[in-house]
Design a protein around this motif. Structure first.
Motif, PDB file in Angstrom:
ATOM      1  N   HIS A   1     -12.500 -56.580  -7.790  1.00 33.80           N
ATOM      2  CA  HIS A   1     -11.177 -56.907  -7.252  1.00 33.80           C
ATOM      3  C   HIS A   1     -10.236 -55.724  -7.456  1.00 33.80           C
ATOM      4  N   GLY A   2      -9.304 -55.589  -6.524  1.00 38.39           N
ATOM      5  CA  GLY A   2      -8.214 -54.642  -6.719  1.00 38.39           C
ATOM      6  C   GLY A   2      -8.309 -53.386  -5.883  1.00 38.39           C
ATOM      7  N   GLU A   3      -7.177 -52.673  -5.823  1.00 38.43           N
ATOM      8  CA  GLU A   3      -7.106 -51.456  -5.018  1.00 38.43           C
ATOM      9  C   GLU A   3      -7.874 -50.303  -5.655  1.00 38.43           C
ATOM     10  N   ASP A   4      -8.016 -50.298  -6.975  1.00 36.01           N
ATOM     11  CA  ASP A   4      -8.745 -49.229  -7.675  1.00 36.01           C
ATOM     12  C   ASP A   4     -10.185 -49.654  -7.942  1.00 36.01           C
ATOM     13  N   LEU A   5     -10.835 -50.178  -6.909  1.00 39.61           N
ATOM     14  CA  LEU A   5     -12.180 -50.728  -7.027  1.00 39.61           C
ATOM     15  C   LEU A   5     -13.175 -49.653  -7.457  1.00 39.61           C
ATOM     16  N   LEU A   6     -14.098 -50.039  -8.344  1.00 38.10           N
ATOM     17  CA  LEU A   6     -15.187 -49.167  -8.780  1.00 38.10           C
ATOM     18  C   LEU A   6     -16.515 -49.711  -8.262  1.00 38.10           C
ATOM     19  N   ALA A   7     -17.478 -48.816  -8.064  1.00 40.14           N
ATOM     20  CA  ALA A   7     -18.828 -49.210  -7.660  1.00 40.14           C
ATOM     21  C   ALA A   7     -19.760 -49.132  -8.852  1.00 40.14           C
ATOM     22  N   LEU A   8     -20.573 -50.168  -9.029  1.00 41.67           N
ATOM     23  CA  LEU A   8     -21.584 -50.132 -10.075  1.00 41.67           C
ATOM     24  C   LEU A   8     -22.606 -49.032  -9.765  1.00 41.67           C
TER      25      LEU A   8
END
Length: 284
Positions: free
Chosen positions: A46-53
């Motif tokens: 969730h969120g604008e600063d999304l990270l990818a696993l």
């Protein structure tokens, strides 16, 4: 099985564009976001600063379940994922355009045990041609031995745990985990259809091996990397037994020093080892 045909099989490059929804769906499939109070997990779903696993690399640029195609001439219902390795050269973006290049590295005649099929996929950024990750997998085709092949493969180094583990991490799966993870590209009915699963000798649909791999990666990311994806560099596992959706996964780590550790994963409910000979490399 036609050994020469399989060994020389060529694959078209797979170009894949993925977005934030795909990244979130993969993270949900491996159980990320199960703790609503964990704001570090929240950044992956969730969120604008999304990270990818980091482990999402294994579902990008892949020719999917190509071993099911008629030209492979394999008994796909009796194929078992044995080993998986992921080496990361740079972090995955939360959205992007990638190209996967897949080759068959070896087809080993294990005779009564079947055929060991080893493949490699190299993942590149489509815009810059930079190498993102190398992925190797080994599958045991249980009904396809005795073909007389001469290939060999180097087995990864094995280790035996020395003393109690240094740290333990327990993460959940859910009854629908295999169905959610399947939306990231694994449509093998073994993980969804009771009839197919029982025909392959399982009590019920089993969790995808790569989903279990992703859960192990989540545990390593949590324990060693403070949920900072750029710090995870390598993950290697040998699958020991199937995990069933809804079971919890206990991952136990033994420090080796210099940013490396060994690990095992067990089903908490059945106390059965599902991953053995695990290895992780990370930035301390």
């Amino acid at each position: 099985m036609n050994y020469k045909h399989l060994k020389n099989r060529t694959f078209d490059d797979v170009r894949q564009r993925y977005g934030a929804s795909d990244t979130i769906l993969y993270a949900l499939g491996v159980g990320m976001g199960s703790d609503p109070g964990d704001l570090k997990q929240l950044r992956y779903v969730h969120g604008e600063d999304l990270l990818a696993l980091p482990t999402m690399a294994v579902v990008l640029g892949s020719p999917a379940f190509w071993m099911r195609s008629p030209d492979a001439a394999l008994d796909w219902k009796n194929i078992v994922h044995l080993e998986q390795e992921l080496t990361l050269h740079r972090p995955l973006k939360a959205s992007g355009d990638v190209v996967g290049k897949t080759v068959v590295e070896a087809v080993v005649d294990k005779r009564a045990q079947g055929a060991l099929l080893s493949t490699r996929c190299d993942l590149f950024d489509a815009a810059t041609s930079e190498l993102i990750a190398n992925m190797r997998s080994a599958n045991l085709c249980r009904s396809d031995g005795h073909f007389g092949g001469t290939d060999t493969v180097d087995a990864p180094p094995k280790w035996r745990p020395q003393g109690p583990p240094d740290i333990t991490c327990i993460l959940p799966t859910f009854a629908q985990s295999a169905l959610i993870y399947g939306l990231s590209g694994d449509d093998n009915p073994l993980h969804a259809d009771m009839r197919v699963a029982q025909g392959a000798g399982f009590d019920r649909p089993v969790l995808q091996g790569l989903c279990t791999f992703g859960i192990a990666g989540h545990a390593a990311l949590r324990v060693f990397c403070n949920y900072e994806p750029e710090r995870l560099k390598k993950l290697r596992v040998r699958f020991a037994a199937p995990l069933y959706p809804g079971e919890s996964v206990r991952t136990t780590f033994w420090h080796h020093g210099n940013g490396t550790a060994a690990f095992q994963c067990h089903s908490v409910e059945r106390n059965v080892m599902v991953i053995n000979n695990g290895f992780v490399e990370y930035v301390e």
